[in-house]
Design a protein around this motif. Sequence first.
Motif, PDB file in Angstrom:
ATOM      1  N   VAL A 100      29.791  43.720  44.387  1.00 30.46           N
ATOM      2  CA  VAL A 100      30.553  42.743  45.160  1.00 30.46           C
ATOM      3  C   VAL A 100      31.188  43.418  46.376  1.00 30.46           C
ATOM      4  CG1 VAL A 100      32.565  43.042  43.618  1.00 30.46           C
ATOM      5  CG2 VAL A 100      32.429  41.031  45.092  1.00 30.46           C
ATOM      6  N   ALA A 159      26.985  39.595  43.518  1.00 30.50           N
ATOM      7  CA  ALA A 159      27.679  38.621  44.362  1.00 30.50           C
ATOM      8  C   ALA A 159      27.151  38.741  45.787  1.00 30.50           C
ATOM      9  CB  ALA A 159      29.186  38.846  44.318  1.00 30.50           C
ATOM     10  N   VAL A 196      32.815  35.389  39.864  1.00 34.13           N
ATOM     11  CA  VAL A 196      32.135  36.651  39.564  1.00 34.13           C
ATOM     12  C   VAL A 196      32.550  37.158  38.186  1.00 34.13           C
ATOM     13  CG1 VAL A 196      31.993  39.091  40.214  1.00 34.13           C
ATOM     14  CG2 VAL A 196      31.775  37.320  41.969  1.00 34.13           C
TER      15      VAL A 196
END
Length: 215
Positions: free
Chosen positions: A106, A142, A191
């Motif tokens: 991410v 992500a 997430v």
Amino acid sequence: MPWIVGVSGASGTPYAAAVLRALLEAGEAVDLVVSRASRLTLLDETGISFRDAHWQDDLREWLARGADGKPGSFAVDVSGVRYWSAGDLAAGPSSGSYPVTGMIIVPASTACVAGVALGLSKDLLQRAASVTLKERRPLVVAVRETPLNGQTLRHLVALDDAGASVVPASPAFYAGATHIQDLVDFVAGRVLDAAGVGHGLYRRWKGELGGGTAG
């Protein structure tokens, strides 16, 4: 066992900060990998230089910053973080025998998505992701890019087929967001939902229209 958190060079360092804060608040240990490209993005988006020799101070400053760029917005204890240099291919997360719960990337750039989907392992972030997949551990990606071309979409399908959870960085508005941090926290919360980590980052849908504006 720790979660590996990989930060790639895509725009969206506030998403990574929110995920890291929530993991630490939940009592989870974190193994952190910050790619070379992400250091440039972090510098551009926050003004913070992330340095191997001073990573604890730089990480603490980063995680304390709000999504609006205001420093000192959060109190953060980074003692639960272990940092690995992205160039260290002999690091613990490069091996399947190194015990971890799973991995979160991410934000994930399209270059990172391609590298993981193709198994390139050009740095520790990609290698750790490949290991996570081969060991059948949870991998949450992500992705933060728009628009997505056909090649990237095929790479994302390949990751899904390999068992990864693909979570686009797409904020929602039904939770009653009134601040940029609320939008960032929604994405970070989704997430963590995909990773199975508990949190209180956003107001969940309860089947009632207008719930996000109530109260």
